[in-house]
Motif scaffolding. Structure first.
Motif, PDB file in Angstrom:
ATOM      1  N   HIS A  85      39.802  25.068  54.526  1.00 60.42           N
ATOM      2  CA  HIS A  85      40.074  25.092  53.109  1.00 60.42           C
ATOM      3  C   HIS A  85      40.884  26.310  52.702  1.00 60.42           C
ATOM      4  CE1 HIS A  85      36.520  22.181  52.088  1.00 60.42           C
ATOM      5  NE2 HIS A  85      37.375  21.680  52.955  1.00 60.42           N
ATOM      6  N   PRO A  86      41.625  26.229  51.591  1.00 61.04           N
ATOM      7  CA  PRO A  86      42.470  27.350  51.155  1.00 61.04           C
ATOM      8  C   PRO A  86      41.680  28.654  51.090  1.00 61.04           C
ATOM      9  CG  PRO A  86      42.939  25.408  49.837  1.00 61.04           C
ATOM     10  CD  PRO A  86      41.747  25.060  50.688  1.00 61.04           C
ATOM     11  N   SER A  87      42.327  29.729  51.535  1.00 59.70           N
ATOM     12  CA  SER A  87      41.642  31.021  51.622  1.00 59.70           C
ATOM     13  C   SER A  87      41.749  31.789  50.316  1.00 59.70           C
ATOM     14  CB  SER A  87      42.238  31.857  52.759  1.00 59.70           C
ATOM     15  OG  SER A  87      43.570  32.226  52.453  1.00 59.70           O
ATOM     16  N   LYS A  88      41.018  32.900  50.263  1.00 60.34           N
ATOM     17  CA  LYS A  88      41.028  33.764  49.089  1.00 60.34           C
ATOM     18  C   LYS A  88      42.226  34.687  49.080  1.00 60.34           C
ATOM     19  CE  LYS A  88      35.978  33.786  48.937  1.00 60.34           C
ATOM     20  NZ  LYS A  88      34.733  34.617  49.001  1.00 60.34           N
ATOM     21  N   VAL A  89      42.936  34.778  50.201  1.00 58.14           N
ATOM     22  CA  VAL A  89      44.112  35.633  50.299  1.00 58.14           C
ATOM     23  C   VAL A  89      45.330  34.767  50.546  1.00 58.14           C
ATOM     24  CG1 VAL A  89      42.803  37.604  51.139  1.00 58.14           C
ATOM     25  CG2 VAL A  89      43.756  35.977  52.768  1.00 58.14           C
TER      26      VAL A  89
END
Length: 268
Positions: A153-157
């Protein structure tokens, strides 16, 4: 007459491989063939270490951060895994970093029924430039059907957002809702609030369990983090250990990944 019940266990590994790309010796990080094949050997050795710990080879090995099909083919061709009877499932995704999810499965224990990528769509209906969810459905040796979803899933960075992770999670559950067979959704969910237990990723001295699984319609499931000493390095800044990365910024460190793999045993 005694009734004998036969229960099947399937072992699934998930591992974020930290930018497992084809060699690029002229690139900024000097990702040479020697470094690439050293990483391949490390991945294969870890799969064998897991096999030793579990008593048999994993039935499926699921990966995140795979560059393309060629790296998977070379992983099988040029390491000890070429004797293990694994086959590859991989689809190119629209991810802006050029990384995908992929899977190895043992044809002797899992017969592939079908596989496909599952795109993520934004609010306007456009395909998002992120990793697809990989879906594969198998027939097991005792005739049961098992579906496996591989997520990153899409990361925080790097421009990732909580909205993107929410879309990915909603998509994953929507796909699972269409399936009637036992289903395992593994992956790097980039959200440390989802899972409890031993960490798989260490940031600024703090462990997070970003990697885990969701399961549906299975009899029981067991999961553990595989933190073998060969995958670690001393954490000089914060104490203890941490995963030995391939690169720290532009500096080559010689490890395999900044994540530990997880090992999941599914009982039918």
């Amino acid at each position: 007459m005694r009734l004998l019940l036969y229960f099947l266990s399937v072992t699934i590994v998930f591992w974020n491989l930290e930018n497992f790309f084809a060699p690029d010796p002229e690139g900024e990080k000097r990702w040479t063939s020697s470094r690439f094949y050293s990483k391949c050997e490390g991945i294969a050795k870890t799969v064998m270490l897991i096999a030793d710990a579990e008593g048999s080879l994993p039935d499926a090995v699921c990966f995140a951060e795979v560059g393309d099909s060629s790296v998977m083919a070379r992983l099988l061709r040029y390491t000890c895994l070429y004797k293990a009877g694994y086959r590859i499932i991989h689809y190119e995704s629209p991810d802006h970093r050029g990384i995908d999810c992929a899977m190895l499965y043992r044809a002797s224990t899992l017969k592939k029924i079908y596989s496909r990528p599952c795109h993520l769509y934004d609010s306007s209906g456009e395909i998002m430039q992120t990793r697809d969810i990989l879906l594969a459905e198998f027939q097991t040796t005792c005739g049961d059907t098992l579906a496996v979803l591989v997520n990153h899933h899409p990361s925080k960075v790097g421009g990732g957002s909580s909205g993107g992770r929410s879309i990915a999670m909603d998509t994953m559950f929507a796909v699972c809702d269409t399936l009637i067979c036992p289903t395992i959704a593994v992956g790097d969910f980039n959200d440390g609030s989802l899972f409890r237990g031993e960490g798989t990723y260490k940031y600024d001295g703090r462990w997070e369990k970003l990697d885990g699984c969701f399961h549906f319609r299975v009899r029981s499931i067991r999961e553990k983090v595989f933190s073998h000493p060969s995958l670690t390095i001393p954490d000089k800044a914060h104490g203890g250990i941490k995963p030995k990365r391939t690169y720290v910024g532009p500096r080559y460190q010689g490890g395999i990944s900044d994540h530990f793999p997880i090992v999941i045993t599914v009982d039918f």
